[in-house]
Design an enzyme around this catalytic site. Structure first.
Site, PDB file in Angstrom:
ATOM      1  N   ASP A 136     -16.482  54.890  27.998  1.00 37.52           N
ATOM      2  CA  ASP A 136     -16.078  53.497  27.851  1.00 37.52           C
ATOM      3  C   ASP A 136     -16.386  53.083  26.412  1.00 37.52           C
ATOM      4  O   ASP A 136     -16.156  53.869  25.493  1.00 37.52           O
ATOM      5  CB  ASP A 136     -16.770  52.619  28.904  1.00 37.52           C
ATOM      6  CG  ASP A 136     -15.996  51.341  29.192  1.00 37.52           C
ATOM      7  OD1 ASP A 136     -14.785  51.437  29.473  1.00 37.52           O
ATOM      8  OD2 ASP A 136     -16.590  50.260  29.136  1.00 37.52           O
ATOM      9  N   ASP A 148     -14.489  59.661  29.459  1.00 36.63           N
ATOM     10  CA  ASP A 148     -15.012  59.004  28.257  1.00 36.63           C
ATOM     11  C   ASP A 148     -16.252  58.206  28.613  1.00 36.63           C
ATOM     12  O   ASP A 148     -16.644  58.115  29.778  1.00 36.63           O
ATOM     13  CB  ASP A 148     -13.944  58.075  27.668  1.00 36.63           C
ATOM     14  CG  ASP A 148     -13.541  56.990  28.653  1.00 36.63           C
ATOM     15  OD1 ASP A 148     -14.187  55.926  28.652  1.00 36.63           O
ATOM     16  OD2 ASP A 148     -12.592  57.214  29.441  1.00 36.63           O
TER      17      ASP A 148
END
Length: 290
Positions: free
Chosen positions: A212, A210
């Protein structure tokens, strides 16, 4: 000449090794307690290999309850020479996208409350962590990533956060824009510190799941998306592991970075003043020196 014995610490989504010959799960005990789980040992295309699921099978350990010292001690007991740490991480860089791997070369440690060392009162030691990743091991893993057709970025700074919550937006921006970090995770520290004290060559492979929470086009971290990407990354991690035997030298000279000699001048406590109980605990870690 030392024979290479590869230890793999598996992170989220990676709980076993495919194609391991003569494999057996074995229980271990250490002066620091039991490791996260039993350790799977065997040979992969002739390469001796030990696999330890960092969180335990079934993911039972949170980042702050992982027995980091026991994990490293147990691998050292088995004769492991090189540790490949595979870890799910978030990214602070557009070009380091979910599904990519980062071969970490630096760390910024923001964990708290975790025992950072095997040493302490009664036997004090200071090892160098200027270059915590082993270049020789990084070379081999980079070659294996190319063979496995994995998009890997060589070099990156890993921000080790305490967790178990993900970052706030303010924290994410701080880590990215002010501190200049590249990836973020919860488990590489104190693992990297302990591996150096144990004189093991070490490398973190950060599997990006991802962005973040800093990225304006992706919003907050979604555990659903992370799990989906982690499963895909685990498949790539297995492909990487399958490519390692041909990329690693089974026989090796002393480490060019000195990882295997990190304690040569590190222990400061005079022999007459060393705590016998602590020295006993350090038998596997520092027996070469003590």
């Amino acid at each position: 000449m030392t024979k290479t014995y590869l230890g793999i610490i598996g992170g989220s989504g990676l709980y076993g090794i495919d194609g391991l010959q003569d494999s057996i799960w074995q229980s271990m005990t250490t002066p620091r307690g039991a490791p996260s789980d039993q350790i799977l040992t065997g040979r992969l295309d002739g390469l001796p290999l030990a696999f330890l699921p960092r969180h335990g099978r079934g993911h039972v350990h949170a980042p702050d309850t992982i027995p980091y010292r026991a994990n490293i001690d147990a691998l050292k007991q088995l004769g492991v020479t090189d540790v490949l740490s595979i870890s799910a991480c978030g990214s602070f860089r557009d070009e380091m996208a979910p599904g990519h791997f980062v071969l970490v070369d630096q760390y910024l440690d923001r964990t708290k409350g975790r025992a950072p060392s095997f040493f302490g009162t009664g036997c004090v030691a200071h090892v160098s962590l200027a270059h915590p990743a082993c270049d020789r091991l990084t070379d081999s893993v980079a070659t294996a990533c190319t063979k496995a057709e994995i998009k890997a970025h060589r070099g990156g700074t890993y921000l080790a956060m305490e967790g178990p919550q993900f970052s706030s937006l303010a924290e994410s921006r701080l880590y990215r824009d002010t501190l200049g970090c590249d990836v973020i995770g919860m488990t590489a520290m104190p693992e990297a510190r302990l591996a150096r004290e144990a004189e093991l060559c070490y490398l973190t492979v950060a599997m990006i799941t991802d962005y973040d929470s800093w990225h304006p086009d992706h919003g907050a971290v979604s555990i659903t998306d992370i799990i989906a990407t982690a499963h895909s990354n685990a498949g790539q991690a297995r492909a990487l592991i399958r490519a390692l035997p041909s990329a690693l030298n089974t026989s090796r000279d002393p480490c060019s970075d000195g990882c295997d000699r990190a304690l040569d001048h590190a222990i400061l406590t005079a022999p007459a003043h060393r705590d016998p109980a602590l020295v006993t605990k350090l038998g596997t870690i520092a027996g070469r020196i003590l």
